[in-house]
Design an enzyme around this catalytic site. Structure first.
Site, short mmCIF file in Angstrom:
data_model
loop_
_atom_site.label_atom_id
_atom_site.label_comp_id
_atom_site.label_asym_id
_atom_site.label_seq_id
_atom_site.Cartn_x
_atom_site.Cartn_y
_atom_site.Cartn_z
N LYS A 195 38.92 46.19 38.17
CA LYS A 195 38.27 45.19 38.81
C LYS A 195 36.72 45.78 39.33
CE LYS A 195 39.42 42.67 43.12
NZ LYS A 195 40.19 42.64 44.41
N LYS A 248 38.82 41.82 35.58
CA LYS A 248 38.34 40.86 36.72
C LYS A 248 36.88 41.10 37.10
CE LYS A 248 39.13 39.42 41.21
NZ LYS A 248 40.05 39.65 42.47
C1 PBG Z 1 41.73 40.96 47.13
C2 PBG Z 1 41.18 39.92 46.23
C3 PBG Z 1 39.80 39.56 45.98
C4 PBG Z 1 40.33 38.53 44.86
C5 PBG Z 1 41.30 38.75 44.22
N1 PBG Z 1 42.04 39.52 45.22
C6 PBG Z 1 38.73 39.54 46.77
C7 PBG Z 1 37.95 40.80 46.69
O1 PBG Z 1 38.35 41.76 46.05
O2 PBG Z 1 37.04 40.72 47.64
C8 PBG Z 1 39.19 37.58 44.27
C9 PBG Z 1 39.63 36.32 43.57
C10 PBG Z 1 38.58 35.48 43.02
O3 PBG Z 1 37.31 35.41 43.49
O4 PBG Z 1 39.05 34.24 42.66
N2 PBG Z 1 41.31 42.33 47.02
#
Ligand code: PBG
Length: 322
Positions: A195, A248
């Protein structure tokens, strides 16, 4: 070999011919639809920053789940917005927390629908970071303990898959152990393994009301220029007990999805995140592009890169189209 014996255009000559030789098909079976649940009653509130997405309350989420299931989408991914936030995010593992209640409602309304829960503290902490703050930094190990408690409480409420999205080191191990010790050995873990600290999450932070109050997430989420590091992250999560690993965002990271597919044997998920979704929606609404065609092209590219599972806000729209 060569022209004129070989004419590549022969196999593109008609819709039926193209259909016959088509290699990649996005199917409804590949899709996961994210849902937002907030504390309250009778809520079905449009999310301004994300066209077509809503926040539901636990009492309205059941009928949404029925709709998703009726489209034959196999799974939803649940995000929670509590009423009360605190320093450590304690509503995240509350037995009657907003996510835990929503899980029970969804399971009652649509038992065949898989419930995946996002396991993270950022929606539950007053400072909006994904863990416990110590000396101005997110502390890794104490955060892992709270994530394990949260994942366990989701399993106890009936979640089929828990999905840690925090990027702490070792959290999959903590979660796997907590599940094993408490008789939830069949609950799967889908880890947000690679991520990235991405600007593509912009619209989501409005939807989940989880923007950090200070600083950013770069000390725990990955640095976008790095690719080999993603392979190391994924390998570690698999070793710690992840069943599915996720990359992601998806679109700006297709090379990561591709490399993961070449290297690992477990199912690979890709998250077509809020910013990717809204770029398509806004450009479509402006009349600059054919929105549906772009949606298909984007989702096909994610599948073609090697993703088995696509988490996307387009899931319902796509399911209706297929
Ligand atoms: C929580 C999380 C996030 C997303 C999914 N889980 C936000 C982040 O990490 O700031 C993003 C999902 C999206 O942008 O569609 N940690």
């Amino acid at each position: 070999m060569g022209f004129p014996k070989n004419r590549m255009r022969r196999l593109r000559s008609s819709p039926a011919m193209r259909r016959l030789v088509r290699q990649t098909r996005v199917s409804v079976n590949d899709l996961v639809y994210p849902l937002f649940v907030r504390e309250g009653e009778g809520i079905e509130k449009p999310i301004k920053s994300m066209t077509g997405c809503y926040q539901f309350s636990p009492d309205t989420i059941g009928s949404q789940a029925v709709e998703v299931a009726s489209l034959e989408i196999p799974a939803v991914l649940l995000f929670g917005l509590p009423d009360k936030k605190d320093e450590i995010g304690s509503e995240a593992w509350a037995e009657n927390g907003v996510v835990q209640r929503a899980i029970r409602q969804i399971k009652k309304a649509a038992p065949e629908l898989l419930v995946i829960t996002d396991v993270c503290l950022c929606e539950f902490t007053s400072h909006g970071h994904c863990g416990v703050i110590e000396n101005g930094k997110v502390d890794n190990d104490s955060t892992c303990e709270l994530l394990a408690k949260t994942a366990l409480s989701h399993a106890q409420a009936g979640a089929d898959i828990v999905a840690p999205s925090d990027m702490m080191d070792g959290r999959v191990k903590y979660i796997r152990e907590a599940l094993e010790e408490n008789g939830f050995e069949n609950v799967a873990i889908m880890s947000y393994a690679a991520k990235y600290a991405s600007a593509f999450y912009g619209p989501f932070r409005d939807a989940a009301e989880s923007a950090p109050a200070f600083g950013d997430r770069r000390a725990y989420q990955m640095d976008p220029p790095n690719a080999d590091e993603a392979m190391a992250e994924i390998a570690l999560d698999i070793e710690e007990g992840a069943d599915i690993v996720m990359v992601k965002p998806a679109l700006a990271y297709l090379d990561i999805i591709y490399r993961a597919r070449q290297r690992f044997d477990c199912p690979i998920a890709a998250y077509n995140v809020s910013g990717e979704y809204m770029m398509v929606n806004v450009a479509g609404a402006e009349g600059l592009v054919d929105k549906q065609a772009i949606m298909m092209e984007v989702l096909t590219s994610i599948k073609r890169a090697g993703a088995d599972i696509i988490i996307t806000y387009f899931a319902k729209e796509l399911a209706k189209l297929l």
